[in-house]
Design a protein around this motif. Structure first.
Motif, short mmCIF file in Angstrom:
data_model
loop_
_atom_site.label_atom_id
_atom_site.label_comp_id
_atom_site.label_asym_id
_atom_site.label_seq_id
_atom_site.Cartn_x
_atom_site.Cartn_y
_atom_site.Cartn_z
N LEU A 199 6.11 13.99 7.68
CA LEU A 199 5.09 13.23 6.96
C LEU A 199 5.43 13.20 5.48
O LEU A 199 5.62 14.24 4.85
N ILE A 200 5.50 12.00 4.90
CA ILE A 200 5.80 11.84 3.48
C ILE A 200 4.53 11.58 2.67
O ILE A 200 4.31 12.16 1.61
N THR B 33 0.84 -1.20 0.00
CA THR B 33 0.00 0.00 0.00
C THR B 33 0.87 1.25 0.00
O THR B 33 0.59 2.22 -0.72
N ALA B 34 1.92 1.23 0.80
CA ALA B 34 2.83 2.38 0.83
C ALA B 34 3.48 2.60 -0.53
O ALA B 34 3.64 3.74 -0.99
N GLU B 35 3.85 1.52 -1.20
CA GLU B 35 4.42 1.65 -2.55
C GLU B 35 3.42 2.31 -3.50
O GLU B 35 3.80 3.20 -4.29
N ARG B 36 2.17 1.89 -3.41
CA ARG B 36 1.15 2.46 -4.28
C ARG B 36 0.97 3.95 -4.03
O ARG B 36 0.92 4.77 -4.97
N VAL B 37 0.89 4.33 -2.75
CA VAL B 37 0.69 5.73 -2.39
C VAL B 37 1.88 6.58 -2.82
O VAL B 37 1.73 7.67 -3.39
N LEU B 38 3.08 6.08 -2.56
CA LEU B 38 4.29 6.84 -2.92
C LEU B 38 4.46 6.93 -4.43
O LEU B 38 4.91 7.96 -4.94
N SER B 39 4.12 5.88 -5.13
CA SER B 39 4.23 5.89 -6.59
C SER B 39 3.27 6.92 -7.19
O SER B 39 3.64 7.66 -8.13
N ALA B 40 2.05 6.96 -6.68
CA ALA B 40 1.09 7.94 -7.17
C ALA B 40 1.57 9.36 -6.89
O ALA B 40 1.41 10.27 -7.71
N GLN C 250 13.83 1.66 -4.87
CA GLN C 250 13.71 2.41 -6.12
C GLN C 250 12.80 3.61 -5.90
O GLN C 250 11.64 3.47 -5.53
N ASN C 251 13.34 4.81 -6.10
CA ASN C 251 12.57 6.04 -6.02
C ASN C 251 13.37 7.13 -6.72
O ASN C 251 14.24 7.74 -6.11
N PRO C 252 13.11 7.37 -7.98
CA PRO C 252 13.94 8.29 -8.76
C PRO C 252 13.83 9.75 -8.33
O PRO C 252 14.68 10.56 -8.69
N LEU C 253 12.81 10.10 -7.54
CA LEU C 253 12.60 11.50 -7.21
C LEU C 253 12.94 11.86 -5.77
O LEU C 253 12.77 13.01 -5.37
N GLY D 61 4.66 9.96 -9.23
CA GLY D 61 4.40 9.88 -10.66
C GLY D 61 5.27 8.87 -11.37
O GLY D 61 5.34 8.85 -12.61
N SER D 62 5.94 8.02 -10.61
CA SER D 62 6.76 6.94 -11.16
C SER D 62 6.88 5.85 -10.11
O SER D 62 6.64 6.09 -8.92
N PRO D 63 7.24 4.63 -10.51
CA PRO D 63 7.23 3.51 -9.55
C PRO D 63 8.21 3.71 -8.39
O PRO D 63 9.34 4.14 -8.58
N VAL D 64 7.72 3.40 -7.21
CA VAL D 64 8.54 3.38 -5.99
C VAL D 64 8.53 1.95 -5.46
O VAL D 64 7.46 1.34 -5.33
N VAL D 65 9.70 1.41 -5.17
CA VAL D 65 9.83 0.04 -4.67
C VAL D 65 10.42 0.07 -3.28
O VAL D 65 11.47 0.70 -3.05
N LEU D 66 9.76 -0.60 -2.34
CA LEU D 66 10.22 -0.71 -0.95
C LEU D 66 10.58 -2.15 -0.66
O LEU D 66 9.93 -3.08 -1.16
N ASP D 67 11.59 -2.34 0.20
CA ASP D 67 12.05 -3.70 0.46
C ASP D 67 12.56 -3.81 1.89
O ASP D 67 12.67 -2.82 2.61
N ASP D 68 12.87 -5.04 2.30
CA ASP D 68 13.49 -5.35 3.59
C ASP D 68 12.74 -4.75 4.78
O ASP D 68 13.31 -4.00 5.58
N PRO D 69 11.45 -5.06 4.96
CA PRO D 69 10.72 -4.51 6.10
C PRO D 69 11.26 -5.02 7.44
O PRO D 69 11.56 -6.21 7.59
N VAL D 70 11.40 -4.12 8.39
CA VAL D 70 11.90 -4.45 9.72
C VAL D 70 10.92 -3.92 10.76
O VAL D 70 10.54 -2.74 10.74
N ASP D 71 10.48 -4.79 11.64
CA ASP D 71 9.51 -4.43 12.68
C ASP D 71 10.18 -3.53 13.71
O ASP D 71 11.20 -3.90 14.31
#
Length: 377
Positions: free
Chosen positions: A97-98, A15-22, A51-54, A25-35
């Motif tokens: 807040l991002i 969900t965070a990837e979707r919100v950040l990508s929107a 991945q976040n070009p901006l 305006g380009s794909p954002v990829v998140l990885d390695d989640p840590v609690d």
């Protein structure tokens, strides 16, 4: 901290990837989640930005409130982060807040990094750690308060335009019930003979939520577990139930909550640390609230706020119904250790004596003795 498995958290990351990508305006990829182990109700996860070009951010923090949390909880936290993010960098009390998703009750924040927690610093056996941390804590509170005086209308507007009204402060409601039932609790539950002055003190303190001469923004829970010290200084990490109230409630809350985290070897220097914290706070706010430059006025108001917090922590441990307390379960003020509550009454009595209020000191002694006999003997 541990890398967490796929499941509920994986959904939050997607969900965070979707919100950040929107937003980008380009794909954002998140990885390695840590609690990061939130309050118990809230999932808090650090993710690597693959991945976040901006954006230069290398990591972010995702917070997800549970579906059964009252809607006002998310509305108030989101408004708090929006308000705090708009402050000048020097006065910003915590993460930026991002992005957010109200339907999923998800908030994406800047990552404060690792730093050192206030709890660890207070527990240190090196005196420099707690003494420096306490002063920094007081200064950070003061800077936040000074920067937010007069901002209440802006915060209210954020609440009005948020995902829900967010105008119900659950903690305030708990306080109101706890104070209204004070005579009953003291007499029937504790068997304490108390002065009417003590109940009047609690009543005055209760009004600080809605009134007070020193109104400023508060994250609500400014206790040690929610404070990190990093290269940028003191950071307050949790804005759940944030809002505007009298700032003396915050400094009183800090004074009450740090004792349980302090290394036992510094117990005889606790009063010095309290004074250092309050003086550091005052150094930042006395220009806008000159009345607090006078020791008598300052000590009286801090004692009033402090008594309220000690009382609330006590009532939470008694068989007294205060209403829905889900919001309170993760607060630094709340404890299941009776020795901590008894110690808070001892400290309150000592503080009252230092300020010359012998009646409040006597009441605190009597309540502390009754609790000690009921819980620790």
């Amino acid at each position: 901290m541990t890398v967490i498995a796929e499941g509920r958290t994986a959904g939050a990351v997607r969900t965070a990837e979707r919100v950040l990508s929107a937003r980008a305006g380009s794909p954002v990829v998140l990885d390695d989640p840590v609690d990061l182990a939130g309050s118990g109700r809230t999932d808090v996860v650090r993710v690597r930005v693959a991945q976040n070009p901006l954006s230069p951010d290398r990591s972010l923090v995702i917070k997800v409130l549970p579906a059964d949390e009252p809607a006002d909880a998310f509305a108030r936290e989101l408004a708090s982060y929006k308000y705090a993010t708009a402050l000048p960098m020097r006065s910003r009390p915590g993460p930026q807040l991002i992005a957010s998703d109200s339907a999923e009750r998800l908030i994406v924040l800047s990552d404060l990094g690792h730093g050192r927690s206030m709890s660890v610093l207070l527990a240190s056996t090196d005196w420099a750690d707690p003494s420096h941390a306490i002063s920094a804590w007081g200064q950070a509170l003061g800077r936040m308060h000074a920067a937010t005086v007069g901002g209440e209308d802006d915060f209210a507007a954020l609440l009005r335009h948020g995902p829900a009204r967010g105008d119900v402060e659950a903690l305030t409601a708990q306080v109101q019930v706890a104070v209204s039932r004070a005579p009953e609790v003291l007499g029937e539950h504790l068997g304490v003979e108390f002065s009417t002055g003590f109940v009047e003190l609690l009543t005055r303190a209760q009004l600080l939520f809605a009134e007070g001469e020193h109104r400023a923004f508060s994250p609500s829970d400014v206790g040690p577990p929610n404070i990190l010290i990093n290269d940028d200084g003191v950071q307050f990490m949790d804005y759940e139930w944030g809002g505007f109230r009298d700032a003396t409630l915050d400094i009183g809350y800090a004074v009450v909550t740090f004792g349980a985290e302090l290394a036992p070897r510094w117990a005889d220097r606790r009063a010095d640390l309290e004074t250092a914290m309050v003086d550091a706070w005052r150094s930042e706010i006395q220009a806008i609230w000159p009345a607090l430059s006078h020791d008598g006025e300052l000590n009286r108001k801090v004692l009033t706020a402090r008594a309220l917090w000690v009382w609330l922590a006590t009532v939470w441990m008694l068989p007294v119904e205060l209403g829905d307390d889900r919001h309170a379960r993760g607060l630094a003020l709340r404890t299941s250790d009776p020795a901590v509550v008894v110690a808070r009454w001892t400290d309150l009595a000592a503080a009252a004596r230092r300020t010359g209020d012998q009646d409040i000191a006597a009441d605190a002694d009597a309540i502390g003795a009754a609790l000690d006999a009921a819980w620790l003997r």
